[in-house]
Design a protein around this motif. Structure first.
Motif, short mmCIF file in Angstrom:
data_model
loop_
_atom_site.label_atom_id
_atom_site.label_comp_id
_atom_site.label_asym_id
_atom_site.label_seq_id
_atom_site.Cartn_x
_atom_site.Cartn_y
_atom_site.Cartn_z
N TYR A 16 27.87 -43.92 -58.31
CA TYR A 16 28.17 -44.00 -57.09
C TYR A 16 29.15 -43.02 -56.61
O TYR A 16 29.57 -42.67 -55.32
CB TYR A 16 28.80 -45.36 -56.96
N SER A 43 32.95 -44.72 -52.28
CA SER A 43 31.82 -44.30 -53.13
C SER A 43 31.51 -42.74 -52.26
O SER A 43 31.85 -42.61 -51.14
CB SER A 43 30.60 -44.96 -52.71
N ASP A 66 25.80 -44.89 -51.21
CA ASP A 66 26.08 -45.61 -49.83
C ASP A 66 27.65 -45.34 -49.72
O ASP A 66 28.09 -44.56 -50.31
CB ASP A 66 25.60 -46.91 -49.90
N ASP A 67 28.00 -45.85 -48.59
CA ASP A 67 29.22 -45.79 -48.22
C ASP A 67 30.14 -47.39 -48.35
O ASP A 67 31.10 -47.40 -47.75
CB ASP A 67 29.25 -45.41 -46.56
N THR A 68 29.55 -47.94 -49.47
CA THR A 68 30.45 -49.18 -49.75
C THR A 68 31.71 -48.64 -50.54
O THR A 68 31.89 -47.81 -51.27
CB THR A 68 29.66 -49.83 -50.90
N ARG A 79 34.28 -50.00 -53.38
CA ARG A 79 34.22 -50.75 -54.59
C ARG A 79 35.64 -51.31 -54.99
O ARG A 79 36.53 -50.66 -55.13
CB ARG A 79 33.35 -50.17 -55.30
N TYR A 128 32.32 -55.94 -53.69
CA TYR A 128 31.71 -54.87 -52.83
C TYR A 128 32.32 -55.07 -51.47
O TYR A 128 31.99 -56.15 -50.83
CB TYR A 128 30.49 -54.74 -52.90
N LYS A 136 31.26 -53.72 -47.92
CA LYS A 136 30.08 -53.08 -46.88
C LYS A 136 30.51 -53.36 -45.72
O LYS A 136 30.68 -54.28 -44.92
CB LYS A 136 28.74 -53.72 -47.46
#
Length: 367
Positions: free
Chosen positions: A82, A100, A104-106, A108, A120, A122
């Motif tokens: 990530y 990240s 993706d643009d999560t 963490r 997570y 999101k």
């Protein structure tokens, strides 16, 4: 060693308790940690609440944790899938939140103890540009290139609130945790929101367009970081231009323009079209989090430049008629300092470009 090579064994650092003003000019690098890969760059830095630990994110997709008291590397954590940027300790030094840079643009939430994900977050649909933990509790705020600012609680995977603002690349809590500042660099505006009523319109908006034109000139400069001083009196806007804005946090008026003759340290700002993701060619700049920090007493602004060393401005001085403020010191260092932080609990500095440095006051210079 993948985490870095600190060199021969050395006695522990002895973080001083002297007044910042007594030691600021005597800081010198005391420990140097080199990455195994000379192409690797540090992209963000944070200290835990105790001041004992520092965490850096690197563009080799790793987190590196250092013990500031012992002057030693403590742990390496991998995030190869990530990527990792804007790593921030929670109020518990055994957990970290980070953005990240791949997949993706999560955001963490990671347990340092066993390198497992706790949760997570999101919600963003484009590159995250800032993450700020609330000083008072386990809430935090994030912003992204998707024109959104999200309010979170570490205990829940769902965001608690959302604001839609054009290019809200920078965010900051004031020290009282009652105000959130949101900066939109392309529009040269800063919006101040009441934390308890963030769904209402901002109670103040500062327009810095005239200041940008006057002080940054035709070459301009992208905003890279926003930070309140710990006394809550000033708001710092760092730039990639020839200096940084020190504003009255209540009025939005300029008190100082912290001038640096050599220009900025070369890192990409959050608004750069190339700042999304870790992939970069050898000759393209790394991403960063802004190359300035404020001393815990709120008196000094420290920052990098195009030259090696760390610049120090005394922002407690009375403003001059033209508001220009020259550096009072240049602290010598064998490398640039595009990433820099001042330990909130002790007189220890940290700076990084490719190598990571821990600084402390030189006792010989204090005599």
């Amino acid at each position: 060693m993948a985490a870095g090579t600190p060199g021969p064994p050395a006695p522990p650092l002895a973080p001083g308790t002297q007044k910042v003003s007594d030691v600021i000019a005597t800081f010198r690098p005391a420990r140097r940690f080199k990455p195994a890969d000379s192409k690797t760059s540090v992209t963000s830095l944070d200290f835990d609440d105790t001041g004992e630990l520092a965490v850096v994110a690197r563009d080799d997709n790793t987190l590196q944790i250092y013990n500031c008291k012992e002057g030693k590397h403590a742990k390496e954590l991998m995030s190869q899938k990530y990527g990792v940027h804007l790593a921030r300790f929670s109020h518990h030094s055994q957990s970290i939140i980070y953005a990240s840079t791949k997949v993706d643009d999560t955001i963490r939430f990671l347990s340092v103890h066993d390198n497992s994900f706790i949760r997570y977050f999101k919600g963003h649909t484009d590159t995250v540009t800032s993450i700020n933990l609330c000083p008072a509790d386990d809430t935090f705020v994030s912003s992204a290139r998707d024109d959104s600012v999200l309010m979170w609680d570490l205990r829940s995977p769902n965001y608690q609130g959302k604001l839609k603002i054009h290019a809200p690349y920078l965010t900051a809590y004031d020290p009282s945790a009652s105000v959130i500042a949101i900066a939109s660099p392309p529009t040269h505006t800063i919006h101040l929101y009441d934390v308890r009523n963030y769904d209402k319109p901002p109670f103040a908006t500062f327009d810095l367009l005239d200041y940008a034109s006057r002080f940054l000139g035709a070459q301009g400069g992208e905003w890279t970081k926003m930070e309140f001083t710990n006394d809550g009196k000033n708001l710092i806007i760092s730039t990639t231009g020839c200096g940084h804005f020190v504003l009255d946090a209540f009025e939005g008026t300029i008190t100082h323009f912290a001038y640096r003759k050599a220009g900025h340290s070369g890192r990409l700002g959050p608004g750069s079209s190339r700042s999304g993701g870790n992939a970069r060619s050898m000759d393209s700049p790394a991403i960063g989090q802004g190359d300035t920090c404020v001393s815990p007493d709120g008196q000094y602004l420290l920052g990098g430049s195009a030259e090696n060393g760390v610049l120090v401005w005394d922002i407690s001085k009375a403003p001059t008629s033209n508001h220009y403020l020259e550096p009072m010191e240049t602290l010598p260092c064998p490398a640039k300092a595009p990433i820099i932080g001042y330990n909130p609990r002790a007189n220890v500095l940290a700076s990084a470009d490719k190598d990571f440095y821990l600084w402390q006051p030189d006792r010989d210079l204090m005599m």
